[in-house]
Write a protein that holds these residues in place. Structure first.
Motif, PDB file in Angstrom:
ATOM      1  N   UNK A  31       0.823  -1.211   0.000  1.00 51.66           N
ATOM      2  CA  UNK A  31       0.000   0.000   0.000  1.00 51.66           C
ATOM      3  C   UNK A  31       0.857   1.260   0.000  1.00 51.66           C
ATOM      4  N   UNK A  32       2.050   1.170   0.572  1.00 51.97           N
ATOM      5  CA  UNK A  32       2.952   2.316   0.650  1.00 51.97           C
ATOM      6  C   UNK A  32       3.818   2.467  -0.598  1.00 51.97           C
ATOM      7  N   UNK A  33       3.591   1.632  -1.599  1.00 50.99           N
ATOM      8  CA  UNK A  33       4.277   1.801  -2.874  1.00 50.99           C
ATOM      9  C   UNK A  33       5.515   0.959  -3.086  1.00 50.99           C
ATOM     10  N   UNK A  34       5.824   0.070  -2.153  1.00 53.47           N
ATOM     11  CA  UNK A  34       6.972  -0.815  -2.304  1.00 53.47           C
ATOM     12  C   UNK A  34       6.568  -2.100  -3.031  1.00 53.47           C
ATOM     13  N   UNK A  35       7.558  -2.902  -3.369  1.00 51.37           N
ATOM     14  CA  UNK A  35       7.317  -4.209  -3.983  1.00 51.37           C
ATOM     15  C   UNK A  35       7.809  -5.272  -3.001  1.00 51.37           C
ATOM     16  N   UNK A  36       6.985  -5.653  -2.022  1.00 49.12           N
ATOM     17  CA  UNK A  36       7.447  -6.543  -0.954  1.00 49.12           C
ATOM     18  C   UNK A  36       7.298  -8.022  -1.295  1.00 49.12           C
ATOM     19  N   UNK A  37       8.161  -8.822  -0.684  1.00 45.08           N
ATOM     20  CA  UNK A  37       8.046 -10.276  -0.780  1.00 45.08           C
ATOM     21  C   UNK A  37       8.642 -10.879   0.481  1.00 45.08           C
ATOM     22  N   UNK A  38       8.225 -12.102   0.776  1.00 47.47           N
ATOM     23  CA  UNK A  38       8.724 -12.794   1.972  1.00 47.47           C
ATOM     24  C   UNK A  38       9.080 -14.230   1.612  1.00 47.47           C
ATOM     25  N   UNK A  39      10.168 -14.419   0.866  1.00 49.37           N
ATOM     26  CA  UNK A  39      10.583 -15.790   0.545  1.00 49.37           C
ATOM     27  C   UNK A  39      11.064 -16.509   1.795  1.00 49.37           C
ATOM     28  N   UNK A  40      10.731 -17.761   1.905  1.00 45.21           N
ATOM     29  CA  UNK A  40      11.137 -18.525   3.078  1.00 45.21           C
ATOM     30  C   UNK A  40      12.600 -18.920   3.021  1.00 45.21           C
ATOM     31  N   UNK A  41      13.068 -19.542   4.087  1.00 43.01           N
ATOM     32  CA  UNK A  41      14.419 -20.087   4.134  1.00 43.01           C
ATOM     33  C   UNK A  41      14.511 -21.299   3.194  1.00 43.01           C
ATOM     34  N   UNK A  42      15.721 -21.730   2.838  1.00 45.04           N
ATOM     35  CA  UNK A  42      15.834 -22.935   1.999  1.00 45.04           C
ATOM     36  C   UNK A  42      15.189 -24.123   2.696  1.00 45.04           C
ATOM     37  N   UNK A  43      14.369 -24.828   1.952  1.00 45.52           N
ATOM     38  CA  UNK A  43      13.674 -25.988   2.495  1.00 45.52           C
ATOM     39  C   UNK A  43      12.332 -25.688   3.113  1.00 45.52           C
ATOM     40  N   UNK A  44      11.999 -24.399   3.308  1.00 47.34           N
ATOM     41  CA  UNK A  44      10.711 -24.056   3.913  1.00 47.34           C
ATOM     42  C   UNK A  44       9.557 -24.447   2.998  1.00 47.34           C
ATOM     43  N   UNK A  45       8.611 -25.247   3.472  1.00 49.88           N
ATOM     44  CA  UNK A  45       7.400 -25.500   2.695  1.00 49.88           C
ATOM     45  C   UNK A  45       6.551 -24.234   2.574  1.00 49.88           C
ATOM     46  N   UNK A  46       5.547 -24.291   1.717  1.00 47.73           N
ATOM     47  CA  UNK A  46       4.739 -23.103   1.425  1.00 47.73           C
ATOM     48  C   UNK A  46       3.808 -22.710   2.562  1.00 47.73           C
ATOM     49  N   UNK A  47       3.443 -23.656   3.406  1.00 43.66           N
ATOM     50  CA  UNK A  47       2.465 -23.368   4.455  1.00 43.66           C
ATOM     51  C   UNK A  47       2.967 -23.826   5.818  1.00 43.66           C
ATOM     52  N   UNK A  48       2.351 -23.274   6.859  1.00 42.28           N
ATOM     53  CA  UNK A  48       2.654 -23.679   8.228  1.00 42.28           C
ATOM     54  C   UNK A  48       2.371 -25.170   8.408  1.00 42.28           C
ATOM     55  N   UNK A  49       1.251 -25.612   7.887  1.00 39.96           N
ATOM     56  CA  UNK A  49       0.848 -27.011   8.053  1.00 39.96           C
ATOM     57  C   UNK A  49       1.871 -27.957   7.429  1.00 39.96           C
ATOM     58  N   UNK A  50       2.340 -27.632   6.230  1.00 36.84           N
ATOM     59  CA  UNK A  50       3.339 -28.470   5.560  1.00 36.84           C
ATOM     60  C   UNK A  50       4.658 -28.477   6.329  1.00 36.84           C
ATOM     61  N   UNK A  51       5.033 -27.328   6.875  1.00 36.77           N
ATOM     62  CA  UNK A  51       6.284 -27.241   7.638  1.00 36.77           C
ATOM     63  C   UNK A  51       6.225 -28.121   8.885  1.00 36.77           C
ATOM     64  N   UNK A  52       5.079 -28.125   9.539  1.00 36.88           N
ATOM     65  CA  UNK A  52       4.929 -28.960  10.734  1.00 36.88           C
ATOM     66  C   UNK A  52       4.931 -30.441  10.370  1.00 36.88           C
ATOM     67  N   UNK A  53       4.381 -30.764   9.221  1.00 34.51           N
ATOM     68  CA  UNK A  53       4.289 -32.166   8.810  1.00 34.51           C
ATOM     69  C   UNK A  53       5.603 -32.696   8.249  1.00 34.51           C
ATOM     70  N   UNK A  54       6.488 -31.798   7.785  1.00 35.05           N
ATOM     71  CA  UNK A  54       7.730 -32.216   7.135  1.00 35.05           C
ATOM     72  C   UNK A  54       8.931 -31.470   7.708  1.00 35.05           C
ATOM     73  N   UNK A  55       9.223 -31.641   8.994  1.00 36.89           N
ATOM     74  CA  UNK A  55      10.324 -30.892   9.606  1.00 36.89           C
ATOM     75  C   UNK A  55      11.683 -31.211   8.996  1.00 36.89           C
TER      76      UNK A  55
END
Length: 267
Positions: A31-55
């Motif tokens: 909203x403030x005019x930036x182009x933000x992104x939040x890529x995860x760490x290497x190996x991070x699954x796309x969702x919280x649920x997947x991360x918990x299921x595949x530590x």
């Protein structure tokens, strides 16, 4: 007339939080005019649920792995980004800034870098779930709700801490913690940051006065590590905030402080 390229902002999470925990920040910065992104760490699954299921997908990634991962992402951008990191993400942001790979960085309750000596008891207790077993260096370790409450949610209500744990908490690799703990005994530690770089972009350190995991003493000791650099290094504190300050009900104040600082630096 050509349209200016929005400044990219990369958000870097720390241990035990999923990258999607930055979602409110992404919306605000967009909203403030930036182009933000939040890529995860290497190996991070796309969702919280997947991360918990595949530590195991998260396990055994160290500091250098994470730095190289984000450096590769930065190389694909049209202009150097602003980096905003929390906890170990704050350390990663400082390392990338020290390599002149970013226009500026905001390090929020950043993990201890090489040269920082204070080791408060609360920080030891917050990381005990990892350090109690040397084998955890090569594993991913989860926190219980009670452990999360001490390490992250001590400055919010028990109900809010439980809600944040349920929404965002994931297993975390133990390796970065072991690397940081040995940093001052290793001349080639991956936790080393080029704090003397005078040509880097501006850096803002943020600290929560009630943070158990990265207490204020650690952040202020980090500031002293930059005393030999002519580059701008600022610090701001939130006296009543804990390690959850990027995700709890007061996140907007923290984000607004970062935005104000960026504007003051014409970023």
């Amino acid at each position: 007339m050509t349209t200016p390229i929005p400044v990219p902002v990369i958000f870097i999470h720390g241990l035990w939080l999923h990258a999607t925990s930055w979602t409110p920040w992404l919306d605000l910065f967009r909203q403030e005019g930036y182009a933000p992104s939040a890529p995860g760490w290497p190996g991070d699954p796309d969702t919280v649920e997947e991360a918990r299921a595949n530590p195991e997908s998260i396990a055994d990634h160290g500091i250098d792995d994470v730095v190289d991962h984000y450096a590769a992402i930065i190389r694909e951008l049209p202009v150097p980004p602003i980096l905003i990191g929390h906890s170990f993400g704050g350390m990663i942001a400082q390392k990338l800034l020290g390599r002149n790979l970013a226009a500026a960085a905001v390090a929020i309750d950043a993990a201890q870098i090489k040269g920082v000596l204070p080791l408060p008891l609360s920080a030891l207790r917050a990381t005990l779930p990892v350090f109690k077993n040397p084998g955890n260096k090569h594993r991913a370790v989860s926190l219980t709700a009670a452990q999360f409450r001490f390490a992250f949610g001590n400055a919010v209500s028990e109900a809010e801490s439980a809600e944040l744990f349920e929404r965002w908490a994931i297993p975390a690799p133990g390796k970065p913690l072991f690397e940081a703990a040995a940093a001052n005994f290793n001349p080639h530690s991956p936790a080393k940051v080029d704090t003397a770089n005078g040509s880097r972009g501006p850096l803002l350190l943020m600290t929560g006065g009630k943070d158990h995991t990265v207490p204020e003493a650690v952040v202020r000791a980090t500031l002293k590590q930059y005393r030999h650099s002519d580059a701008r290094t600022d610090i701001t504190d939130f006296p009543d905030r804990g390690h959850s300050l990027t995700i709890d009900g007061g996140w907007r104040e923290v984000a607004g402080t970062a935005l104000d600082w960026l504007r003051r630096n014409s970023l």
